[in-house]
Design a protein around this motif. Sequence first.
Motif, PDB file in Angstrom:
ATOM      1  N   MET A 100       0.705  -1.017  -0.341  1.00 24.20           N
ATOM      2  CA  MET A 100      -0.595  -0.242   0.063  1.00 24.20           C
ATOM      3  C   MET A 100       0.844   0.934   0.171  1.00 24.20           C
ATOM      4  O   MET A 100       0.544   2.271  -1.310  1.00 24.20           O
ATOM      5  N   TYR A 101       1.776   1.149   1.022  1.00 26.47           N
ATOM      6  CA  TYR A 101       2.638   2.552   0.851  1.00 26.47           C
ATOM      7  C   TYR A 101       3.753   2.561  -0.508  1.00 26.47           C
ATOM      8  O   TYR A 101       4.221   3.838  -0.443  1.00 26.47           O
ATOM      9  N   PHE A 102       3.771   1.355  -0.799  1.00 30.48           N
ATOM     10  CA  PHE A 102       4.842   1.535  -2.318  1.00 30.48           C
ATOM     11  C   PHE A 102       4.179   1.954  -3.185  1.00 30.48           C
ATOM     12  O   PHE A 102       4.604   2.692  -3.947  1.00 30.48           O
ATOM     13  N   PHE A 103       2.868   1.661  -3.359  1.00 28.71           N
ATOM     14  CA  PHE A 103       1.956   2.706  -4.559  1.00 28.71           C
ATOM     15  C   PHE A 103       1.772   3.840  -4.171  1.00 28.71           C
ATOM     16  O   PHE A 103       1.797   4.939  -4.846  1.00 28.71           O
ATOM     17  N   LEU A 104       1.901   4.063  -2.390  1.00 30.49           N
ATOM     18  CA  LEU A 104       1.842   5.961  -2.070  1.00 30.49           C
ATOM     19  C   LEU A 104       2.470   6.058  -2.632  1.00 30.49           C
ATOM     20  O   LEU A 104       2.776   7.730  -2.365  1.00 30.49           O
ATOM     21  N   SER A 105       3.957   5.941  -1.902  1.00 31.91           N
ATOM     22  CA  SER A 105       5.196   6.532  -2.302  1.00 31.91           C
ATOM     23  C   SER A 105       5.256   6.644  -4.355  1.00 31.91           C
ATOM     24  O   SER A 105       5.711   7.870  -4.488  1.00 31.91           O
ATOM     25  N   ASN A 106       4.594   6.014  -5.048  1.00 29.65           N
ATOM     26  CA  ASN A 106       4.635   6.191  -5.889  1.00 29.65           C
ATOM     27  C   ASN A 106       4.241   7.179  -6.723  1.00 29.65           C
ATOM     28  O   ASN A 106       4.300   8.070  -8.376  1.00 29.65           O
ATOM     29  N   LEU A 107       2.751   7.200  -6.099  1.00 29.95           N
ATOM     30  CA  LEU A 107       1.571   8.464  -6.400  1.00 29.95           C
ATOM     31  C   LEU A 107       2.143   9.569  -5.842  1.00 29.95           C
ATOM     32  O   LEU A 107       2.158  10.143  -7.220  1.00 29.95           O
ATOM     33  N   ASP A 129      -1.129   8.501 -13.684  1.00 36.66           N
ATOM     34  CA  ASP A 129      -1.762   9.351 -11.594  1.00 36.66           C
ATOM     35  C   ASP A 129      -3.056   8.102 -12.338  1.00 36.66           C
ATOM     36  O   ASP A 129      -3.153   7.823 -11.480  1.00 36.66           O
ATOM     37  N   ASP A 130      -3.665   7.963 -13.278  1.00 34.85           N
ATOM     38  CA  ASP A 130      -5.104   7.455 -13.263  1.00 34.85           C
ATOM     39  C   ASP A 130      -4.194   5.431 -12.923  1.00 34.85           C
ATOM     40  O   ASP A 130      -4.713   4.700 -12.207  1.00 34.85           O
ATOM     41  N   PHE A 131      -3.091   5.206 -13.444  1.00 33.03           N
ATOM     42  CA  PHE A 131      -3.131   3.724 -13.140  1.00 33.03           C
ATOM     43  C   PHE A 131      -2.733   3.622 -12.104  1.00 33.03           C
ATOM     44  O   PHE A 131      -3.104   2.248 -11.271  1.00 33.03           O
ATOM     45  N   ILE A 132      -2.145   4.540 -11.755  1.00 29.93           N
ATOM     46  CA  ILE A 132      -1.553   4.023  -9.497  1.00 29.93           C
ATOM     47  C   ILE A 132      -2.316   4.105  -9.139  1.00 29.93           C
ATOM     48  O   ILE A 132      -2.670   3.332  -8.293  1.00 29.93           O
ATOM     49  N   LEU A 133      -3.204   4.826  -8.965  1.00 27.89           N
ATOM     50  CA  LEU A 133      -4.680   4.893  -8.470  1.00 27.89           C
ATOM     51  C   LEU A 133      -5.330   3.394  -8.401  1.00 27.89           C
ATOM     52  O   LEU A 133      -6.234   2.843  -7.495  1.00 27.89           O
ATOM     53  N   THR A 134      -5.683   3.025 -10.010  1.00 28.05           N
ATOM     54  CA  THR A 134      -5.858   2.057 -10.235  1.00 28.05           C
ATOM     55  C   THR A 134      -5.811   0.884  -9.455  1.00 28.05           C
ATOM     56  O   THR A 134      -6.402  -0.147  -8.703  1.00 28.05           O
ATOM     57  N   LEU A 136     -11.054   3.645 -14.521  1.00 30.14           N
ATOM     58  CA  LEU A 136     -12.081   3.968 -13.359  1.00 30.14           C
ATOM     59  C   LEU A 136     -13.456   2.932 -13.413  1.00 30.14           C
ATOM     60  O   LEU A 136     -13.766   2.321 -12.042  1.00 30.14           O
ATOM     61  N   THR A 137     -13.128   2.710 -14.462  1.00 26.42           N
ATOM     62  CA  THR A 137     -14.009   0.456 -14.198  1.00 26.42           C
ATOM     63  C   THR A 137     -13.789   0.504 -13.045  1.00 26.42           C
ATOM     64  O   THR A 137     -14.315  -0.677 -12.314  1.00 26.42           O
ATOM     65  N   GLY A 138     -12.663  -0.046 -13.156  1.00 24.25           N
ATOM     66  CA  GLY A 138     -11.159  -0.924 -12.743  1.00 24.25           C
ATOM     67  C   GLY A 138     -12.157  -0.914 -10.811  1.00 24.25           C
ATOM     68  O   GLY A 138     -11.897  -1.454  -9.818  1.00 24.25           O
ATOM     69  N   ILE A 139     -11.263   0.850 -10.891  1.00 19.51           N
ATOM     70  CA  ILE A 139     -11.680   0.947  -8.904  1.00 19.51           C
ATOM     71  C   ILE A 139     -13.083   1.489  -9.243  1.00 19.51           C
ATOM     72  O   ILE A 139     -12.963   0.727  -7.529  1.00 19.51           O
TER      73      ILE A 139
END
Length: 307
Positions: free
Chosen positions: A59-66, A111-116, A211-214
Amino acid sequence: MEPGNVTQSSEFLLLGLSEEPELQPLLFGLFLSMYLITVLGNLLIILAISLDSHLHTPMYFFLSNLSMVDICFTSTTIPKMLLNIQRQSKAITYAGCLTQMHFFLLFGVLDDFILTVMAYDRYVAICHPLHYTVIMNPHLCGLLVLVSWIISILDSLLESLMVLDLSFCSNLQIPHFFCELKQVVQLACSDTFSNDIVMYFSAGLLTGGPLTGILYSYFKIVSSIRAIPSTQGKYKAFSTCASHLSVVSLFYGTALGVYLGSASTHHSQSSAVTSVMYTVVTPMLNPFIYSLRNKDIKRALERFLGR
């Protein structure tokens, strides 16, 4: 269009948010402040995660990327805008415009993909908690980020290279504070049919798909949370994805608002003003959302700043 009116442009003019001279110092101070807050806030998130071993999780690995992507996303537009205000110039070279457009597309899609990917991580954590560490292993996490980068690079490269084939008229004024793809294509004198097809197809696929994935991930998350018998258990499960849900709502809400609004109005400069929300305000607010709503990040920041 007469051939004499067609040119391979050497530079464009960015009209910015306002052409009123008395507003320029105010805009400079406002956007410089927001840019510094964005960079420093996201850097603090990255440093806190890097230095705290308790936060070395998917979770925090992805957050640091975001956070890194948000810094880059804002840095593609605001420094040039500030430089133009400071120099009292609206010019941007053809190469500079194309470069800015390329990186804006790259980091916007990323940004879209990291959020997904972050939504998928929360889905696995809540819906399959016993298999979380097995599914979200370091190899998969790295692969998800790598694939996100590859798709973003390929899309931005394709759309930027297609602009190279366009010829532009003598009117080279862009009613925006950065080189937005749609605005640049609209200035072309040559046929833009293929550009329009690729632009709208990419927007539909690379925005609608994530967005569909989210939405699907959160549909499954809500279903799983509703099945938890205790109120405390429901609250604890939901609190792990509350920050991400806030960021997603802010990013997609403002971005969709801008583009739906621009479709119903012909005043391009009003669209430029509203686009500040997702290009500047959202990346600036992300660190505050995660630091205020996430106890782990808050504790890590307190330890880091208390050194």
